[in-house]
Design an enzyme around this catalytic site. Structure first.
Site: not given
Ligand code: SP5
Ligand code: ZN
Length: 340
Positions: A197, A284, A159, A195
């Site tokens: 995300h 993840d 990110h 990943d």
């Molecule tokens: C490297 C990596 O995997 N970074 C991920 C960063 C995510 N940060 C914020 C996530 C917001 C999560 N929302 C939770 C929803 C639960 N269903």
């Molecule tokens: Zn991630």
């Protein structure tokens, strides 16, 4: 394959993040790296420390002012009489200036990050630099002839962009690995980001380049972090036009649908015919991950490894996400175990 690991990751600890409107201990914890290290040691992998790569290498993918901010941020915070973890209180969003970095630490923090879930603590810089060195070392091993190498990076990196951090990421480990390969004999490098995300930082870094192909499988940004990038119509620009490929997938995705998208990603990589592959390996996507919504199972990670190894490219695997549960170790070991 060899594993690169530094215990300095543990200096990045004790941070809090804004999660659903409340401050909670960061999901990105030292325990993650220990789960993975433990599983890989049990699996008989050779574990090596990173080389002392010069810090100047960071400037190949990051801006100098940004690197200097990360290096000095916590000192500036404590000089203002504060302790604990640094989080921003404002961002240069629409209608605000982003051509001027505020001289005060609070404004500068909001300028350089894009979320309130990526805390800076006393040891963040040391840990992030060690993770970057792990990634560059794994890439150096592959450039020198290893068929594959794995960097157990923590904190993660995908990110983080040229001049910003966020999403638990500070320095872009995968981009540094790709650049290391470019500088040591590989004319073309593909980055495949699996990943959960979208790898917005890696995409930004290589957006206008045709010597690095960026391909990402991830949950739809319509509902999932990082929300504002990762759509299928993002294809790169300038010389990089057509060298970014996003394959967003719906919540609830299982291996069957994931595999179909993975095949498309690997076909695009095959057409590009790179000299090496960098995999941003987030686990993840696992069904029990506490912050994600895909449904991959343990055995699916062995299949993922088999698909990645079938590309038969020199491969650097870089750890990204995967949270809070011991299974992340077993799942990483399953992916690596599929490589010859
Ligand atoms: C490297 C990596 O995997 N970074 C991920 C960063 C995510 N940060 C914020 C996530 C917001 C999560 N929302 C939770 C929803 C639960 N269903
Ligand atoms: Zn991630």
């Amino acid at each position: 394959m060899r594993v690169i690991y530094s215990p300095l990751h543990a200096r990045h600890d004790g941070g809090v993040e804004l999660h659903r409107g409340a401050l909670v201990p960061s999901f990105e914890s030292p325990a993650r790296a220990l789960y993975i290290l433990d599983a890989l040691q049990q699996g008989g992998f050779d574990v090596l420390p990173p080389r002392d790569m010069p810090e100047s290498r960071l400037l190949d993918v990051h801006d100098a002012d940004f690197v200097e901010f990360l290096r000095s941020a916590y000192r500036r915070w404590t000089a203002g009489g504060r302790d604990g973890s640094m989080l921003p209180s404002g961002f240069p969003a629409r209608g605000l200036r982003r051509d001027h970095v505020p001289s005060g630490i609070h404004g500068a923090l909001g300028y350089y990050t894009f979320d309130a879930s990526t805390p800076v603590v006393a040891g963040t810089w040391e840990a992030a630099l060690a993770a970057a060195r792990c990634a560059m070392t794994a890439a150096a091993l592959v450039a020198e002839g290893d068929s594959a190498a794995y960097a157990l990076c923590r904190p993660p990196g995908h990110h983080a962009g040229r001049g910003f951090f966020g999403g638990y990421c500070y320095l872009n480990n995968a981009a540094l690995a790709a650049q290391q390969l470019r500088d040591h004999g590989c004319a073309r490098v593909a980055v495949l980001d699996v990943d959960y995300h979208h790898g917005n930082g890696t995409q930004e870094i290589f957006w206008e380049r045709d010597d690095v192909l960026f391909v990402s499988l991830h949950a739809t940004p319509e509902s999932e972090y990082p929300y504002f990038l990762g759509y299928a119509d993002e294809r790169g620009a300038g010389r990089g036009e057509g060298h970014t490929l996003n394959l967003p997938l719906p919540l609830g995705t299982r291996w069957r649908e994931y595999r179909a998208a993975l095949d498309m990603a690997l076909e695009a990589i095959g057409r590009y015919a790179p000299d090496a592959l960098v995999v941003s390996l987030g686990v993840d996507t696992f069904e029990a991950d506490p912050i994600s919504g895909f449904k991959l199972t343990g055995p699916d990670y062995a299949q993922l490894g088999t698909c990645l190894a079938a590309a038969r490219l020199p491969t650097v695997l870089v750890q990204e996400g995967g949270y809070a549960i011991a299974e992340i170790g077993a799942n990483v070991a399953r992916v690596l175990g599929a490589f010859p």
